[in-house]
Design an enzyme around this catalytic site. Structure first.
Site, mmCIF file in Angstrom:
data_model
loop_
_atom_site.group_PDB
_atom_site.id
_atom_site.type_symbol
_atom_site.label_atom_id
_atom_site.label_comp_id
_atom_site.label_asym_id
_atom_site.label_seq_id
_atom_site.Cartn_x
_atom_site.Cartn_y
_atom_site.Cartn_z
ATOM 1 C CG ASP A 296 63.158 80.436 43.175
ATOM 2 O OD1 ASP A 296 62.152 80.945 43.715
ATOM 3 O OD2 ASP A 296 64.176 80.086 43.799
ATOM 4 C CD GLU A 297 57.688 80.592 45.660
ATOM 5 O OE1 GLU A 297 56.541 80.982 45.395
ATOM 6 O OE2 GLU A 297 58.213 80.715 46.785
#
Length: 384
Positions: A296-297
């Protein structure tokens, strides 16, 4: 960091159904240029063998024709000698009173007939032989005439047959050469076309592999590898344009994404990441780069800005994209923590921008999440 351990590379562990069914990059070819060239070579060798046999037969027919010409020429000379002997034949019919010129003419006729007989009897095709008794100088003229007519008819017919066969073989050789030329030309053009097609296919596959190596499979965004490659390139100098020398990285980590995966499943989590990536791409300029670092980066590479205010606006817009996506998909509240690092101030080495932005993002996480901060000072965003 939150959700990074449980959802790292979510798309790899829970790939969507359509992606799972998609075949791997494969290239299947039928007859390649090498196989086609081999087949063409075999056809060429077979054609050359037929051509060689036909040429051999043509030479044989030419020899037969020349031999037939020699025999007919000898028969013609024998006929001339027969006419001369007949003209010198005495009217009395008394052989004892035969003049010397008549006897000489009969001897010459016998010699001509012997030449004809030598050629006919030595014929490799086994023509009807001439009997030895027909060569005597005392043989009757009628028998000699019959012999010469028979031989002349036989050898003229044979000459016509050989000539017809020779013309037929020459025509077949010409057709064989035309067919061989067409085969060679067709094989060459086909091989070149297949080679060009295969080259284009390999180029497309190479491009697809290169694209897959540099882009995230789930979102289609550039991946960490490509982002590092972009950062490794020396930024343009400030020749006449001070903005051309500025560079910034915004490192984004989603807050609350772990709860989305845990409560709604990884399929919804994948859809959320795809939607967020699309919104990120739409919210920045075309010259800016949005990359997915993993899980989720995300990261945004900004080129050419005049002041930090522009970076603040971009950060706030990115956080709004995450919040709005969560509200639209009704997955609960999801925010974003963003670390901002800029070059040449305060980061003097542009190759360290990503690490500095990542460290600053961790400071935002520790300070309460759902905000942004610069590499030198933390400043909370006014986004709820």
């Amino acid at each position: 960091m939150e959700a990074s351990e449980t959802s790292t590379l979510t798309h790899e562990r829970h790939r969507p159904a359509h992606a799972a069914r998609k075949p791997a990059f494969t290239v299947r070819f039928g007859w390649g240029p090498a196989a086609l060239a081999g087949a063409g070579l075999l056809c060429l060798l077979a054609g050359l063998l037929v051509f060689a046999l036909q040429i051999k037969a043509i030479f044989s027919d030419q020899l037969k024709q020349e031999y037939t010409g020699l025999v007919l020429d000898a028969i013609g000379r024998a006929e001339s000698a027969r006419d001369l002997a007949s003209a010198r034949q005495p009217l009395t019919g008394d052989n004892d009173a035969e003049p010397q010129d008549y006897r000489s003419a009969r001897i010459a006729l016998a010699a001509r007939l012997a030449s004809v007989a030598a050629l006919v009897n030595a014929d490799p095709a086994a023509a009807p032989h001439i009997a030895q008794r027909a060569l005597s100088p005392a043989v009757d003229f009628e028998e000699t005439d019959a012999l010469l007519r028979s031989e002349s008819t036989y050898w003229r017919t044979r000459r016509d047959l050989v000539s017809a066969d020779l013309r037929s073989r020459i025509a077949r050789v010409a057709k064989t050469l035309m067919v061989l030329s067409a085969l060679i030309f067709t094989a060459l053009v086909t091989a070149l076309g297949m080679y060009a097609k295969r080259t284009r296919q390999l180029a497309r596959e190479s491009h697809r592999f290169e694209f897959a190596a540099l882009h995230d499979a789930l979102t289609g965004l550039p991946n960490r590898r490509q982002l590092f490659a972009m950062l490794a390139q020396t930024p343009p100098g400030a020749r006449g344009d001070p903005l051309a020398h500025t560079l910034a990285v915004l490192y984004i980590d989603l807050d609350g994404f772990k709860q989305v995966n845990d409560s709604l499943g990884h399929r919804i989590g994948d859809e959320f990441l795809i939607a967020v990536a699309r919104r990120f791409r739409e919210s920045v300029r075309l010259v800016d780069v949005v990359a997915r670092i993993g899980g989720d980066e995300f990261a945004v590479l900004v080129r050419g800005f005049s002041m930090d205010t522009e970076l603040r606006t971009i950060a706030e817009r990115l956080i709004a994209c995450v919040v709005e996506t969560g509200e639209q998909m009704r997955v609960g509240f999801v925010g974003a923590s963003i670390g901002i690092a800029s070059f040449p101030h305060p980061i003097e080495d542009y190759r360290h921008l990503l690490a500095a932005a990542d460290e600053t993002m961790y400071q935002v996480k520790r300070s309460g999440k759902n905000g942004y901060a610069f590499a030198t000072a933390v400043q909370r965003a006014g986004v709820s």
